[in-house]
Design an enzyme around this catalytic site. Structure first.
Site, PDB file in Angstrom:
ATOM      1  N   ASP A 161       5.794   0.136   6.028  1.00 52.56           N
ATOM      2  CA  ASP A 161       5.974   1.073   4.926  1.00 52.56           C
ATOM      3  C   ASP A 161       4.647   1.723   4.543  1.00 52.56           C
ATOM      4  OD1 ASP A 161       7.032   2.461   2.815  1.00 52.56           O
ATOM      5  OD2 ASP A 161       6.941   0.780   1.429  1.00 52.56           O
ATOM      6  N   ASP A 216       6.277   9.183   4.266  1.00 52.34           N
ATOM      7  CA  ASP A 216       6.663   7.783   4.091  1.00 52.34           C
ATOM      8  C   ASP A 216       7.439   7.282   5.303  1.00 52.34           C
ATOM      9  OD1 ASP A 216       7.382   5.319   3.186  1.00 52.34           O
ATOM     10  OD2 ASP A 216       8.578   6.023   1.500  1.00 52.34           O
TER      11      ASP A 216
END
Length: 427
Positions: A96, A305
């Site tokens: 992440d 992201d």
């Protein structure tokens, strides 16, 4: 994503391969980068941090490689295989770039979600060391860390959707298996999570935070691997599971050569997200600007992201973009299907022939997106849905559906992110 007092917009993928690897200690020259493979495995599952509009998508896992560590990917998400401790214990963590903390479920687990593989046991590791609060810089790098009565650094870290991890910050050895088969070890600060709740599934063992904050994996390793920089090349989620994706860290991870375009990372008070400025998206030859004519374009209006599958756009921009996409597809969209919801979807017996979309980032970085990146087939056969959704926020997210088949490099030292169109199935 933001950290826990505020909550991260992290979208998680969950699935793990039962692959065991003997990790031996190894020495490594200073300032060398390394690469790892990502393991791909198709697995239906719910993600704790995924947007509801995309929660119905099945997950699948890909492998990543470069100056790297082992990573596993699901449909729109990727897991990295690492080992903690000595002797090493295998962990599969969600990759992440929108959060910072590296953590794993740890024994004793007072309030943990179900996990198939064994949880990390710090008592079996000779290198595990809890971080004390007093005179500890590492403890205070996480703004939600607090001191216990026994002077141990406790933490709480939250994500969008109510998922969170609570536990103890500790120093521990982390081992990556490079694409050359060599085990490479470092000492890092990580979260030993004793209370972990939310919608994580039983194959997710933790999370690998790759954001820009001081406690993220790339920030901790930067001085040892030739700089705070990394890159990845992700295969589309329907690719043959045996074809690996690649991820590289440090020296050698730079995105170079013909066809590279770069845009500036926008510095904000929140150091975690990789903010960039999106000026608009063209549908074919028609530009749809990020803002309407009455608004002024703000710098850092999107962040990139890896943990969020779809592109998420502010509602007004999203609505204008969808209208133009519909205008340029010579088919009638599916209407009033409760399973598909409000997504823009089409049914076809072959691959959808949609328009090329071009994301225009600040600095002249134009990134072309084919239907492979912009239309995702959900569980229904022959149905393709636009891999975007909307938000009431004025800041959007450039998710990883749009990142596939691009070599994307993040250079925190230079403050740029670079894109190079690449067939990631052949890397």
């Amino acid at each position: 994503m933001t950290n826990t007092a505020t909550f991260h917009t992290c979208f998680v993928i969950a699935s793990i391969l039962s692959i065991s690897l003997l990790c031996l200690s190894t020495t490594k020259a200073s300032n060398e980068g390394f690469s790892v493979e990502l393991i791909r495995h198709d697995h239906p599952s719910h993600s704790p941090l995924m947007n509801k509009a995309f929660g119905r998508f099945m997950r699948q896992f890909n492998e990543i490689d470069t100056a790297q560590s082992a990573i596993t990917a699901g449909k729109g998400h990727h897991l990295m295989k690492v080992s903690f401790g000595n002797p090493p214990q295998d962990i599969y963590g969600i990759i992440d770039t929108g959060s910072d903390l590296v953590w794993a479920q740890c024994l004793p687990c007072d309030n943990c979600y179900k996990q198939i593989n064994p949880k990390f046991d710090p008592q079996k590791s000779s290198t595990f060391k809890e971080i004390p609060c007093d005179k500890s810089k590492q403890c205070h790098q996480l703004d939600t860390a607090v001191c216990s009565s026994s002077n141990v650094c406790n933490y709480t870290y939250g994500y969008g959707g109510g998922s969170l991890t609570q536990g103890v910050l500790a120093q521990e050895a982390i081992t990556f298996t490079s694409t050359q088969g060599q085990p490479i070890s470092y000492n890092i600060v990580f979260g030993c999570g004793h209370n972990n709740t939310g919608t994580f599934n039983d194959q997710e063992m933790g999370l690998i935070g790759l954001g820009g904050g001081p406690i993220s994996l790339i920030s901790q390793l930067g001085d040892s691997i030739g700089g705070k920089k990394f890159s990845h090349c992700l295969t589309p989620f329907y690719t043959d599971p045996h074809i690996t994706s690649k991820m590289s860290f440090g020296s050698g991870s730079e995105v170079l050569g013909d066809g590279v375009v770069s845009t500036t990372l926008v510095a904000k008070q929140d150091k975690t997200p990789y903010f960039v400025t999106l000026e608009g998206i063209s549908v074919g030859n028609t530009l749809v600007p990020f803002n309407n004519s009455t608004q002024t374009l703000s710098k850092g209006n999107m962040f990139i992201d890896s943990g969020t599958p779809p592109i998420i756009l502010p509602e007004d921009f999203y609505n204008r973009l969808v209208v133009e996409v519909r205008n340029q597809i010579q088919m009638e969209p599916i209407e009033n299907d409760p399973e598909l919801g409000p997504q823009l979807c089409y049914k076809t017996d072959k691959n959808l022939e949609g328009p090329i979309l071009t994301a225009h980032f600040d600095g002249g970085a134009d990134v072309e997106l084919t239907p492979t990146q912009t239309f995702i087939p959900p569980p229904k056969d022959g149905v393709f849905c636009l891999s975007m959704t909307n938000t009431t926020s004025d800041v959007g997210i450039y998710g990883n559906f749009a990142q596939v088949n691009y070599l994307i490099g993040f250079d925190l030292d230079k403050g740029v992110v670079s894109f190079k169109q690449t067939d990631c199935t052949k890397q």
